[in-house]
Design an enzyme around this catalytic site. Structure first.
Site, PDB file in Angstrom:
ATOM      1  CD  GLU A   1       7.360  -0.171   8.242  1.00  0.00           C
ATOM      2  OE1 GLU A   1       6.478  -0.909   7.755  1.00  0.00           O
ATOM      3  OE2 GLU A   1       7.586   0.988   7.837  1.00  0.00           O
TER       4      GLU A   1
ATOM      5  CG  ASP B   1      -0.321   0.010   2.525  1.00  0.00           C
ATOM      6  OD1 ASP B   1       0.916  -0.103   2.593  1.00  0.00           O
ATOM      7  OD2 ASP B   1      -1.041   0.150   3.546  1.00  0.00           O
ATOM      8  CB  SER B   2       4.579   1.705   0.241  1.00  0.00           C
ATOM      9  OG  SER B   2       4.868   0.536  -0.512  1.00  0.00           O
TER      10      SER B   2
ATOM     11  CE  LYS C   1       2.788  -5.732   4.171  1.00  0.00           C
ATOM     12  NZ  LYS C   1       2.163  -4.714   5.036  1.00  0.00           N
TER      13      LYS C   1
ATOM     14  CG  ASP D   1       0.230  -4.075   2.056  1.00  0.00           C
ATOM     15  OD1 ASP D   1      -0.121  -4.753   3.037  1.00  0.00           O
ATOM     16  OD2 ASP D   1       0.978  -3.084   2.145  1.00  0.00           O
TER      17      ASP D   1
ATOM     18  CD  GLU E   1       0.035  -1.383   7.697  1.00  0.00           C
ATOM     19  OE1 GLU E   1      -0.341  -0.582   8.578  1.00  0.00           O
ATOM     20  OE2 GLU E   1       0.656  -1.025   6.675  1.00  0.00           O
TER      21      GLU E   1
HETATM   22  O1  KIV Z   1       3.471  -1.189   1.844  1.00  0.00           O
HETATM   23  C1  KIV Z   1       4.657  -1.516   2.011  1.00  0.00           C
HETATM   24  O2  KIV Z   1       5.557  -1.168   1.217  1.00  0.00           O
HETATM   25  C2  KIV Z   1       4.985  -2.320   3.172  1.00  0.00           C
HETATM   26  C3  KIV Z   1       6.419  -2.702   3.371  1.00  0.00           C
HETATM   27  C4  KIV Z   1       7.155  -1.580   3.966  1.00  0.00           C
HETATM   28  C5  KIV Z   1       6.554  -3.933   4.189  1.00  0.00           C
HETATM   29  O3  KIV Z   1       4.127  -2.666   3.924  1.00  0.00           O
END
Ligand code: KIV
Length: 296
Positions: free
Chosen positions: A199, A60-61, A129, A99, A131
């Site tokens: 993280e 999600d980055s 993934k 994500d 969080e």
């Molecule tokens: O969204 C992302 O890039 C992340 C990584 C930093 C693990 O969650």
């Protein structure tokens, strides 16, 4: 330490098999470092495939790196699915993880399962993934796993809840907070997660936790003790303005290279140096004469 050409060749041989979850667990058992990076489109997927990474995260980055948002919060599931589909088209061997963005799994187990299913069914992801490792997040992970989709957890600095965590800062720097993170990691492991991201937590805290976690742990700003490391594609290649977090190591400066390339093109267009005759197409003299007559 520099990379030997044979290591590059080994990383890119066509026989490299797709990474499976049992093989990932085996890498941990053997102490083989796990390499994970993010990717958000077809060209970045081709690059990470050719570089021979093990795990690719459509993070999600991407909200920040490719969509220009100030945080990860605004990106939607539909937007990340577009990115994940493009990445899928460019990948063959790494494990592909989607994500779950903020708002796509918090409401209920049903919502979490439905969002995870979309990553697998529509984008061809191997896993998702999420969080956080509190009771709600662990329950969501358990529900998704129960639906047959592997889940990677993520504890420590979890950017989707950065406001609640006091901003983008390292977590687990007090005994109490480190114990909170330990409990979350163990809860995610008990829920059946196949792997966890740590993280921005102190290296010593990560090292202590590694003796208690049996699944592969991927660190980002968690020191060297974890089973693998992840960095954001744009951070490690310098496709951004500014330096980024303390844990970022920059291996290239592509933003500078991109600006220089586009500026050189602009200068050539303005001076008439581009295009040259070799960049154009020609027409037979006879055909040209005929064409001119048709114009009159
Ligand atoms: O969204 C992302 O890039 C992340 C990584 C930093 C693990 O969650």
């Amino acid at each position: 330490m520099s990379t030997h050409p044979s290591q590059i060749a080994a990383a890119t041989t066509p026989e490299r098999l797709p990474l499976t979850l049992p093989r990932l667990a085996e890498m941990k058992r053997r102490g083989e470092p796990i390499v994970m990076v993010t990717a958000y489109d077809f060209p970045s997927a081709r690059a990470v495939e050719a570089a021979g990474v093990d795990v690719v995260l459509v993070g999600d980055s991407g909200a920040m790196t490719v969509l220009g948002h100030p945080s990860t919060v605004p990106v939607t599931l539909d937007e990340l699915l577009v990115l994940a589909k493009a990445v899928r088209r460019g990948l063959r061997t790494p494990l592909l993880v989607g994500d779950l963005p903020f708002g796509s799994y918090e409401v209920s187990d049903e919502q979490a399962i439905a969002s995870a299913v979309r990553f697998v069914k529509e984008a061809g992801c191997d896993a998702v993934k999420l969080e956080g490792g509190g009771p709600a997040a662990a329950a969501r992970a358990r529900a998704i796993i129960g639906a047959g989709i592997p889940v990677m957890g993520h504890v420590g600095l979890t950017p989707q809840s950065a406001t609640a965590l006091g901003g983008y800062r390292a977590q687990g720097r007090s005994a109490q907070d480190a114990a909170r993170i330990a409990a979350q990691a163990l809860a995610l492991q008990a829920a059946g997660c196949f792997s966890i991201v740590f993280e921005a937590i102190p290296s010593q805290v990560a090292e202590e936790l590694m003796t208690r976690i049996e699944i592969p742990v991927i660190g980002i700003g968690a020191g060297p003790a974890t089973d693998g490391q992840v960095l954001v594609f744009h951070d490690l290649l310098g496709i951004r303005e500014g330096l980024g977090a303390r844990f970022v190591k920059r291996y290239a400066d592509l933003q500078e290279a991109m600006v220089a390339g586009v500026a050189a093109f602009a200068a050539d267009v303005r001076s008439g140096a581009y295009p040259e005759p070799r960049h154009g197409y020609s027409i037979d003299r006879e055909q040209l004469r005929d064409f001119r007559q048709r114009l009159t």
